[in-house]
Design an enzyme around this catalytic site. Structure first.
Site, PDB file in Angstrom:
ATOM      1  CD  GLU A  69       3.944  -9.490  -8.695  1.00 10.92           C
ATOM      2  OE1 GLU A  69       3.251  -8.519  -9.001  1.00 10.92           O
ATOM      3  OE2 GLU A  69       5.171  -9.536  -8.906  1.00 10.92           O
TER       4      GLU A  69
HETATM    5  C1  TNX Z   1       4.941  -5.786  -7.980  1.00  7.09           C
HETATM    6  S1  TNX Z   1       5.473  -5.740  -5.111  1.00  7.09           S
HETATM    7  C2  TNX Z   1       6.006  -6.601  -7.642  1.00  7.09           C
HETATM    8  C3  TNX Z   1       7.320  -6.360  -8.245  1.00  7.09           C
HETATM    9  C4  TNX Z   1       7.283  -5.256  -9.256  1.00  7.09           C
HETATM   10  C5  TNX Z   1       6.422  -4.122  -8.721  1.00  7.09           C
HETATM   11  C6  TNX Z   1       6.393  -2.915  -9.591  1.00  7.09           C
HETATM   12  C7  TNX Z   1       5.815  -7.149  -5.364  1.00  7.09           C
HETATM   13  C8  TNX Z   1       5.934  -7.975  -4.198  1.00  7.09           C
HETATM   14  N1  TNX Z   1       5.967  -7.534  -6.640  1.00  7.09           N
HETATM   15  O1  TNX Z   1       7.811  -7.545  -8.826  1.00  7.09           O
HETATM   16  O2  TNX Z   1       8.573  -4.819  -9.479  1.00  7.09           O
HETATM   17  O3  TNX Z   1       5.109  -4.598  -8.574  1.00  7.09           O
HETATM   18  O4  TNX Z   1       5.736  -1.860  -8.967  1.00  7.09           O
END
Ligand code: TNX
Length: 515
Positions: free
Chosen positions: A329
């Protein structure tokens, strides 16, 4: 004459009495609800009785075996209140429990074991101490009371041959969004190890908090670790505390996988050291739950000086082979800046002799067969990783995300990926999830607990259990042995066990829990 007859009679009665006293209690090993279900179980209908006189014997010459024996003695004492002695011996005794390593059965691999239980002797052997440890966790599940009213503890007799489908069976704990101290982590390790999970991924850094002491960049923890989601006091592990976790895990054959999430999810680092994001915009302490707003400036040398210092210090205190660099992300990092960052970071991880793991987005960088892609969101990313030769760690959010609610009424958790009831957590096969990702491409399975909504140990328990038990079986047991209708009855029998361990699990209505 009369006297003699009486004597013979009395002796006869006494003999019968003593025989009936030691006569083994019938029990059926094939009816014991083991999770993960072993590869093969053969029952012989009898049982081994555990008493104060039982000794755990350990083959001489291995500290790991001795440690495993002491842990088994502790576990048996927790279950039965019987304290067993342990003793090092040169060869198998005739009676008691005997743990040994003997590399005779190649089929067992690194973590498999063979457990043989007769009326007098329990032998547990494996190619490596890791396998013996896994076998002790099976023993802990086999021990049962001979009957509801009896105080006798037994192990049903028979033979078990068992080994895992996947070498990596993991759980992840996000200690950044909410911080949890060493004792909570140790408790988590014990709970995981009881179901043969062998990796604990610690998500040590994120926008909201930096949780591991880095001596060359001290403000990471003094400033970056000073709060958490909701504005609580946060916290961090000193390197000494982290090493303590690594050793505690190691004794239970659990590998610690530390994650430093970069180049996104780095607000806390940039608050501590504003130069890291190029100081274009001053980062502020963040206690909310949005994702994807932060990034390092990936085109300046100070960023790589930082990454190298962090990876070097972390590699020094991490005994396992992996370092997780995050990579998810990074919504405000330009694609080519992102790829440039992952490539350079990968070289640094290699320089310190570690294997890089990253979330599935890292497949866009120049990765190869030495790297590991953790599939969480996008099958196409994981496939790209496989095309480049990388192995995949399976954490599909829709099946394994422990922070997802069970149903719409769950009082904590998120729901962006799915609602995950216990059957949904169980009824999938890593090797069939994505076309093009086969068993040989898969390193293993991992269940992440993100903690935006998780603030207490009871919260952790509630989201983790019983779903992690489902994932543990998926990672260990052959796909051909897995069937929800049969599994849910076995899981039901683990309710009292979890209660005895003090676990605040979710009592799903889909499971006929035993009281
Ligand atoms: C996505 S999963 C994220 C996390 C959040 C999560 C909450 C991932 C690699 N990144 O930063 O905590 O969703 O479900």
């Amino acid at each position: 004459m009369k006297k003699n007859v009486l004597l013979v009679l009395i002796t006869g009665v006494m003999m019968q009495f003593s025989v009936s006293c030691t006569k083994p209690i019938p029990a059926d090993l094939s009816k014991v609800s083991l999770i993960p279900i072993p590869v093969t179980v053969k029952a012989t209908g009898s049982s081994f009785q555990i008493s104060e006189a039982t000794t755990i014997y350990v083959q001489e010459g291995s500290d790991e075996l001795q440690q495993t024996a002491s842990l088994l003695a502790e576990q048996i004492s927790t279950i039965t209140s019987i304290k067993l002695k342990t003793e090092v011996v040169p060869q198998s005794p005739a009676k008691g429990i005997y743990l040994s390593v003997d590399a005779a059965n190649k089929q067992l691999g690194e973590e498999g074991y063979e457990l043989n239980i007769t009326d007098d002797l329990v032998t547990l052997k494996a190619n490596q101490a890791a396998g013996v440890f896994m076998g002790t966790q099976t023993i802990a599940q086999i021990i049962e009371k001979a009957g509801d009213t009896q105080k006798t503890w037994i192990m049903a007799s028979g033979n078990i041959i068992d080994y895992p489908e996947y070498g990596y069976r993991g759980a992840m704990l996000d200690v950044s969004r909410h911080f949890f101290g060493v004792d909570v982590v140790k408790r988590f390790i014990d709970q995981m190890a009881a179901y043969k999970i062998n990796a604990l991924h610690l998500h040590l850094t994120d926008d909201q908090g930096w949780r591991i002491e880095i001596k060359s960049w001290p403000k990471l923890t003094t400033i970056g670790g000073s709060t958490e989601v909701g504005g609580g006091e946060g916290g961090f592990y000193t390197q000494e505390q982290y090493k303590e976790i690594v050793q505690y895990a190691k004794a239970r054959f659990v590998t610690i996988v530390p994650e430093i999430d970069m180049p996104g999810h780095t607000n806390a680092a940039s608050v501590a050291y504003p130069e890291l994001n190029g100081a274009k915009k001053k980062a502020e302490i963040y206690t909310g739950t949005k994702v994807g707003f932060s990034t390092f400036d990936t085109r300046q040398e100070v960023t790589y000086q930082f990454v190298e210092d962090v990876i070097r210090e972390l590699a020094e205190i991490t005994e396992g082979p992996y370092i997780h660099i995050g990579g998810d992300e990074s919504h405000v990092t330009k694609e080519d800046d992102y790829v440039y960052f992952i490539n350079r970071t990968r070289d640094i991880v290699k320089k310190y002799n570690k294997v890089m793991i990253g979330w599935d987005e890292i497949a866009h960088a120049d990765i190869d067969s030495k790297d590991i892609v953790q599939y969480w969101a996008k099958g196409e990313n994981a496939l790209l990783g496989v095309e480049k030769g990388a192995k995949v760690l399976m954490s599909p959010a829709k099946r394994t995300y422990l922070d997802m609610k069970y149903d719409s009424t769950t009082h904590i958790g998120l729901a962006w990926a799915a609602l995950i009831e216990v059957d949904a957590a169980y009824t999938w096969d890593p090797a069939k999830l994505e076309k093009g990702i086969a068993k040989e491409n898969i390193l293993g399975v991992e269940s992440p607990l993100w903690t935006e909504t998780v603030t207490t140990v009871d919260d952790i328990d509630y989201l983790v259990f019983p779903r992690i038990i489902c994932h543990a079986e998926i990672g260990w047991s052959p796909a051909s042995h897995r069937n929800w209708e049969e599994y849910k009855l076995r899981l039901a029998k683990h309710g009292p066990r979890l209660k005895a361990m003090g676990v605040n699990f979710y009592e799903s209505a889909l499971v006929p829990w035993e009281k």
